[in-house]
Design a protein around this motif. Sequence first.
Motif, PDB file in Angstrom:
ATOM      1  N   ILE A  36      -7.646   2.223  -2.978  1.00 49.66           N
ATOM      2  CA  ILE A  36      -6.726   1.504  -3.852  1.00 49.66           C
ATOM      3  C   ILE A  36      -5.425   1.273  -3.094  1.00 49.66           C
ATOM      4  O   ILE A  36      -4.811   2.225  -2.603  1.00 49.66           O
ATOM      5  N   SER A  37      -5.001   0.014  -3.002  1.00 50.92           N
ATOM      6  CA  SER A  37      -3.777  -0.291  -2.261  1.00 50.92           C
ATOM      7  C   SER A  37      -2.621  -0.692  -3.169  1.00 50.92           C
ATOM      8  O   SER A  37      -1.476  -0.752  -2.724  1.00 50.92           O
ATOM      9  N   GLY A  38      -2.910  -0.995  -4.437  1.00 53.69           N
ATOM     10  CA  GLY A  38      -1.854  -1.403  -5.351  1.00 53.69           C
ATOM     11  C   GLY A  38      -2.210  -1.073  -6.782  1.00 53.69           C
ATOM     12  O   GLY A  38      -2.486   0.068  -7.116  1.00 53.69           O
ATOM     13  N   ASN A  39      -2.221  -2.119  -7.626  1.00 52.83           N
ATOM     14  CA  ASN A  39      -2.517  -1.924  -9.045  1.00 52.83           C
ATOM     15  C   ASN A  39      -3.897  -2.443  -9.413  1.00 52.83           C
ATOM     16  O   ASN A  39      -4.113  -2.921 -10.531  1.00 52.83           O
ATOM     17  N   GLU A  40      -4.847  -2.357  -8.484  1.00 49.69           N
ATOM     18  CA  GLU A  40      -6.180  -2.862  -8.751  1.00 49.69           C
ATOM     19  C   GLU A  40      -6.880  -2.052  -9.847  1.00 49.69           C
ATOM     20  O   GLU A  40      -6.541  -0.895 -10.092  1.00 49.69           O
ATOM     21  N   THR A  41      -7.861  -2.681 -10.470  1.00 51.27           N
ATOM     22  CA  THR A  41      -8.735  -2.002 -11.424  1.00 51.27           C
ATOM     23  C   THR A  41      -9.981  -1.523 -10.695  1.00 51.27           C
ATOM     24  O   THR A  41     -10.631  -2.294  -9.988  1.00 51.27           O
ATOM     25  N   VAL A  42     -10.318  -0.259 -10.843  1.00 48.37           N
ATOM     26  CA  VAL A  42     -11.502   0.313 -10.205  1.00 48.37           C
ATOM     27  C   VAL A  42     -12.696   0.085 -11.127  1.00 48.37           C
ATOM     28  O   VAL A  42     -12.703   0.523 -12.279  1.00 48.37           O
ATOM     29  N   ARG A  43     -13.710  -0.606 -10.627  1.00 45.84           N
ATOM     30  CA  ARG A  43     -14.913  -0.898 -11.400  1.00 45.84           C
ATOM     31  C   ARG A  43     -15.954   0.193 -11.149  1.00 45.84           C
ATOM     32  O   ARG A  43     -16.353   0.434 -10.008  1.00 45.84           O
ATOM     33  N   LEU A  44     -16.387   0.831 -12.228  1.00 43.87           N
ATOM     34  CA  LEU A  44     -17.355   1.916 -12.121  1.00 43.87           C
ATOM     35  C   LEU A  44     -18.569   1.620 -12.989  1.00 43.87           C
ATOM     36  O   LEU A  44     -18.434   1.124 -14.106  1.00 43.87           O
ATOM     37  N   GLN A  45     -19.745   1.928 -12.458  1.00 44.25           N
ATOM     38  CA  GLN A  45     -20.978   1.882 -13.233  1.00 44.25           C
ATOM     39  C   GLN A  45     -21.511   3.296 -13.393  1.00 44.25           C
ATOM     40  O   GLN A  45     -21.472   4.098 -12.460  1.00 44.25           O
ATOM     41  N   VAL A  46     -22.020   3.593 -14.591  1.00 47.50           N
ATOM     42  CA  VAL A  46     -22.556   4.916 -14.898  1.00 47.50           C
ATOM     43  C   VAL A  46     -23.932   4.742 -15.515  1.00 47.50           C
ATOM     44  O   VAL A  46     -24.111   3.922 -16.412  1.00 47.50           O
ATOM     45  N   ASN A  47     -24.911   5.490 -15.026  1.00 50.92           N
ATOM     46  CA  ASN A  47     -26.238   5.476 -15.638  1.00 50.92           C
ATOM     47  C   ASN A  47     -26.201   6.254 -16.947  1.00 50.92           C
ATOM     48  O   ASN A  47     -25.684   7.375 -16.997  1.00 50.92           O
ATOM     49  N   THR A  48     -26.732   5.660 -18.005  1.00 51.71           N
ATOM     50  CA  THR A  48     -26.797   6.370 -19.279  1.00 51.71           C
ATOM     51  C   THR A  48     -27.660   7.622 -19.128  1.00 51.71           C
ATOM     52  O   THR A  48     -28.688   7.607 -18.463  1.00 51.71           O
ATOM     53  N   GLY A  49     -27.206   8.697 -19.707  1.00 48.85           N
ATOM     54  CA  GLY A  49     -27.924   9.961 -19.596  1.00 48.85           C
ATOM     55  C   GLY A  49     -27.504  10.807 -18.413  1.00 48.85           C
ATOM     56  O   GLY A  49     -27.901  11.964 -18.302  1.00 48.85           O
ATOM     57  N   ASN A  50     -26.688  10.252 -17.499  1.00 53.89           N
ATOM     58  CA  ASN A  50     -26.189  10.993 -16.341  1.00 53.89           C
ATOM     59  C   ASN A  50     -24.665  11.023 -16.354  1.00 53.89           C
ATOM     60  O   ASN A  50     -24.020  10.222 -17.045  1.00 53.89           O
ATOM     61  N   ASP A 125      -8.891   7.062  -3.561  1.00 52.74           N
ATOM     62  CA  ASP A 125      -8.170   7.144  -2.292  1.00 52.74           C
ATOM     63  C   ASP A 125      -7.076   6.080  -2.281  1.00 52.74           C
ATOM     64  O   ASP A 125      -7.250   4.993  -1.734  1.00 52.74           O
ATOM     65  N   PRO A 126      -5.922   6.369  -2.911  1.00 51.88           N
ATOM     66  CA  PRO A 126      -4.833   5.388  -2.928  1.00 51.88           C
ATOM     67  C   PRO A 126      -4.127   5.315  -1.589  1.00 51.88           C
ATOM     68  O   PRO A 126      -4.091   6.283  -0.832  1.00 51.88           O
ATOM     69  N   ASN A 127      -3.580   4.143  -1.300  1.00 49.34           N
ATOM     70  CA  ASN A 127      -2.808   3.945  -0.074  1.00 49.34           C
ATOM     71  C   ASN A 127      -1.421   4.515  -0.314  1.00 49.34           C
ATOM     72  O   ASN A 127      -0.625   3.959  -1.053  1.00 49.34           O
ATOM     73  N   THR A 128      -1.128   5.630   0.316  1.00 45.21           N
ATOM     74  CA  THR A 128       0.162   6.298   0.117  1.00 45.21           C
ATOM     75  C   THR A 128       0.957   6.320   1.410  1.00 45.21           C
ATOM     76  O   THR A 128       1.600   7.314   1.747  1.00 45.21           O
ATOM     77  N   ASN A 129       0.889   5.208   2.156  1.00 47.63           N
ATOM     78  CA  ASN A 129       1.631   5.129   3.425  1.00 47.63           C
ATOM     79  C   ASN A 129       3.124   4.988   3.141  1.00 47.63           C
ATOM     80  O   ASN A 129       3.619   3.916   2.834  1.00 47.63           O
ATOM     81  N   VAL A 130       3.812   6.068   3.169  1.00 49.06           N
ATOM     82  CA  VAL A 130       5.255   6.088   2.927  1.00 49.06           C
ATOM     83  C   VAL A 130       5.939   6.670   4.159  1.00 49.06           C
ATOM     84  O   VAL A 130       5.445   7.633   4.752  1.00 49.06           O
ATOM     85  N   ASN A 131       7.056   6.062   4.547  1.00 49.13           N
ATOM     86  CA  ASN A 131       7.789   6.561   5.715  1.00 49.13           C
ATOM     87  C   ASN A 131       8.463   7.886   5.366  1.00 49.13           C
ATOM     88  O   ASN A 131       9.527   7.931   4.762  1.00 49.13           O
ATOM     89  N   ARG A 132       7.803   8.943   5.715  1.00 47.66           N
ATOM     90  CA  ARG A 132       8.344  10.271   5.447  1.00 47.66           C
ATOM     91  C   ARG A 132       8.551  11.011   6.762  1.00 47.66           C
ATOM     92  O   ARG A 132       7.761  10.866   7.683  1.00 47.66           O
ATOM     93  N   PRO A 133       9.616  11.806   6.868  1.00 46.09           N
ATOM     94  CA  PRO A 133       9.822  12.569   8.103  1.00 46.09           C
ATOM     95  C   PRO A 133       8.712  13.580   8.300  1.00 46.09           C
ATOM     96  O   PRO A 133       8.240  14.207   7.349  1.00 46.09           O
ATOM     97  N   ARG A 134       8.279  13.729   9.515  1.00 45.14           N
ATOM     98  CA  ARG A 134       7.235  14.693   9.838  1.00 45.14           C
ATOM     99  C   ARG A 134       7.857  16.025  10.228  1.00 45.14           C
ATOM    100  O   ARG A 134       8.727  16.095  11.082  1.00 45.14           O
ATOM    101  N   VAL A 135       7.420  17.058   9.585  1.00 41.25           N
ATOM    102  CA  VAL A 135       7.928  18.400   9.853  1.00 41.25           C
ATOM    103  C   VAL A 135       6.826  19.179  10.544  1.00 41.25           C
ATOM    104  O   VAL A 135       5.728  19.326  10.014  1.00 41.25           O
ATOM    105  N   TRP A 136       7.103  19.674  11.739  1.00 44.84           N
ATOM    106  CA  TRP A 136       6.102  20.415  12.487  1.00 44.84           C
ATOM    107  C   TRP A 136       6.137  21.871  12.063  1.00 44.84           C
ATOM    108  O   TRP A 136       7.198  22.483  11.913  1.00 44.84           O
TER     109      TRP A 136
END
Length: 230
Positions: A36-50, A125-136
């Motif tokens: 997911i990169s923005g405000n998309e709708t996630v399309r899911l199919q589910v088998n009945t009984g499962n 799995d959303p796209n969370t690429n944010v410029n954040r400082p890296r702390v070692w």
Amino acid sequence: MRLVAILPFLLLASAAQADVMPISSNEDGRIGVAHISGNETVRLQVNTGNDLTVLLPFGEHVQQVTVSDTNIWHVAVTTGQDALVLSALRPSGATGMTLRSDRRTYEFSLTAVPNGTVPYLVRLDPNTNVNRPRVWTPPVVVQPGTYKLSGHKDLYPSSIRDDGRKIYLQWSASQPIPAVFALNRQGREEMVDGYMREGTFTLDRLYDELVFRIDKAQAHARRIAGKGKP
């Protein structure tokens, strides 16, 4: 797993909102990933009984779920509040669902089908690429562990090992891959954060005890050597 309060709402279509379909994370398609990169709708199919499990990104927790047709769809939240379990009572057309976590909001379009090739688990799995400082921080060295298996033998992985940082699980081609959980310090089950690559299910951290489950059958894998904090 605890039941979530389901709130009915009106499904509104938006032409500007794109749809995302989960893609297979392994060859047999039993585990899917929804990128997911923005405000998309996630399309899911589910088998009945499962059931279909929807796993949130690591560290996120379910706050609220709304679904437009509670007569068809049953939704439950796992005890760790990091995943949903969807069940469809009968075949249906598209039904809207909104999931609010403690970090973001996800939109879904649910369709129940009598049979089909659909995953049993979908990881968000959303796209969370944010410029954040890296702390070692210095790495913590943990010795590789060994594992003691118990429970339903048909669910035992054909191989389980770790390198002191990650756990690697494999099942034979003839085995159904079970849902994988971990026991937290309170003894409650929580979904694990993992991914499938070339037939190996990799967990990104160490767990002292894993639970493998298909329906009512379950097995356990307890780490008995090389324990340490990951």
